[in-house]
Structure formats: structure tokens, C-alpha cells
Design a protein around this motif. Structure first.
Motif, short mmCIF file in Angstrom:
data_model
loop_
_atom_site.label_atom_id
_atom_site.label_comp_id
_atom_site.label_asym_id
_atom_site.label_seq_id
_atom_site.Cartn_x
_atom_site.Cartn_y
_atom_site.Cartn_z
N ASP A 48 39.91 49.18 46.23
CA ASP A 48 38.98 48.72 45.20
C ASP A 48 37.83 49.70 44.98
OD1 ASP A 48 37.36 47.26 43.51
OD2 ASP A 48 36.78 45.80 45.03
N ASP A 50 35.13 49.30 43.39
CA ASP A 50 33.81 48.69 43.43
C ASP A 50 33.37 48.37 44.85
OD1 ASP A 50 33.29 48.78 40.71
OD2 ASP A 50 34.23 46.84 40.34
N ARG A 105 29.21 52.76 45.75
CA ARG A 105 30.52 52.23 45.38
C ARG A 105 31.57 53.31 45.59
NH1 ARG A 105 29.78 49.70 39.56
NH2 ARG A 105 31.12 51.49 39.31
N SER A 107 34.26 54.23 44.05
CA SER A 107 34.63 55.07 42.91
C SER A 107 33.56 56.11 42.60
CB SER A 107 34.90 54.22 41.67
OG SER A 107 33.76 53.46 41.33
N GLU A 108 32.29 55.74 42.72
CA GLU A 108 31.20 56.66 42.44
C GLU A 108 31.09 57.74 43.51
OE1 GLU A 108 27.87 54.05 42.09
OE2 GLU A 108 28.33 53.54 40.01
N ARG A 131 35.03 52.13 54.17
CA ARG A 131 34.56 50.93 53.49
C ARG A 131 33.68 50.13 54.44
NH1 ARG A 131 39.32 48.21 50.04
NH2 ARG A 131 37.68 46.69 49.84
N ARG A 143 21.59 45.84 46.82
CA ARG A 143 22.57 44.77 47.04
C ARG A 143 21.88 43.45 47.11
NH1 ARG A 143 25.43 48.71 50.19
NH2 ARG A 143 27.16 49.30 48.93
#
Length: 143
Positions: A48, A50, A105, A107-108, A131, A143
Motif C-alpha cells: 500500500d 499510503d 508515506r 509512495s512518496e 513499514r 498524523r
């Protein structure tokens, strides 16, 4: 802890025994557990986009490559929200090693890492993703 039995050919057993000798594992079981944990972390990191993660980005670059040091620094400033810390080491007269700790994140972080290690003059880039649970820390307003 469960006990299992596996069958491997001589070549794979030689790899495990070599790993045990090089890294100082007390047993083959310890080495295999680490191999499995590493595989699990790598597969989880591919998941994922995100998901929150931390990462260690390491790369060696030729500091004499035209404008490279400025581009790397500029990219890090542009992504200051992902950067936790960076260490810079002069390896010799031509090459530098940088290690950046990143958080954000998945992906970033991955996109940022790719944007650095694909620059002309950067060699040996590696992004190690981990993760993390998405719980909020009192000092982490994101967050």
C-alpha cells in the motif's frame, strides 16, 4: 516457536552455512529466520502506497559531476517533510556517500528515493523501506 523440517540441495545449504559463518549466526535457524524477516519486510514495503514507513536511503555519488551536489541538496530541501536526518561522508577525492533517514508515506518516500538515485553521477543507490504502524506520536503533528 514451531519446529519445521526443510529439504535443500547442497548448493543452497552451502549458501546458508556461508551466511552463518560470515555474519556469526549461532545456528542455521537464526539465519533462516532473518532471511524470512527480510523477505517479509521487502514484500510489505511493496504494498500500500499510503502506508506509513521509515527508510534508509544510501547512495554514492561523484561530487565532481556538474551541478549534482546542488541538485541533490535542492531535492532534499524540496522534500524536507520526508527527511529526518542526512549524513554525508567523503569517501575519497571523487566520491561521497550520503545516508538519509526518511519518514512518510511509502509512495512518496519511494518516489523521492528514486528521484535521487537516478541522477546522473549517482551510483550504488539503495532504499531500505520499513513499514511502521500508523499510530500517532505526540511530537508528530502529521498524523
Amino acid at each position: 516457536m514451531q519446529r519445521i523440517t526443510i529439504s535443500v540441495d547442497e548448493e543452497l545449504l552451502g549458501l546458508v552455512d556461508g551466511l552463518c559463518a560470515r555474519r556469526g549466526y549461532a545456528s542455521r535457524s537464526e539465519a533462516i529466520r532473518d532471511i524470512l524477516r527480510e523477505t517479509q519486510a521487502r514484500e510489505a514495503a511493496a504494498g500500500d502506497g499510503d502506508a506509513p514507513c521509515v527508510a534508509a536511503l544510501s547512495y554514492v555519488y561523484e561530487h565532481g559531476t556538474r551541478d549534482l551536489a546542488r541538485r541533490l541538496t535542492s531535492a532534499q530541501h524540496h522534500h524536507h517533510d520526508l527527511s529526518v536526518a542526512t549524513m554525508h561522508v567523503h569517501l575519497d577525492r571523487e566520491e561521497c556517500l550520503e545516508v538519509a533517514v526518511l519518514k512518510g508515506r511509502l509512495s512518496e518516500v519511494r518516489a523521492f528515493g528514486d528521484s535521487l538515485v537516478t541522477q546522473r553521477g549517482v551510483r550504488l543507490g539503495h532504499l531500505h523501506l520499513v513499514r511502521v504502524a500508523g499510530h500517532r506520536h505526540s511530537h508528530d503533528p502529521q498524523r
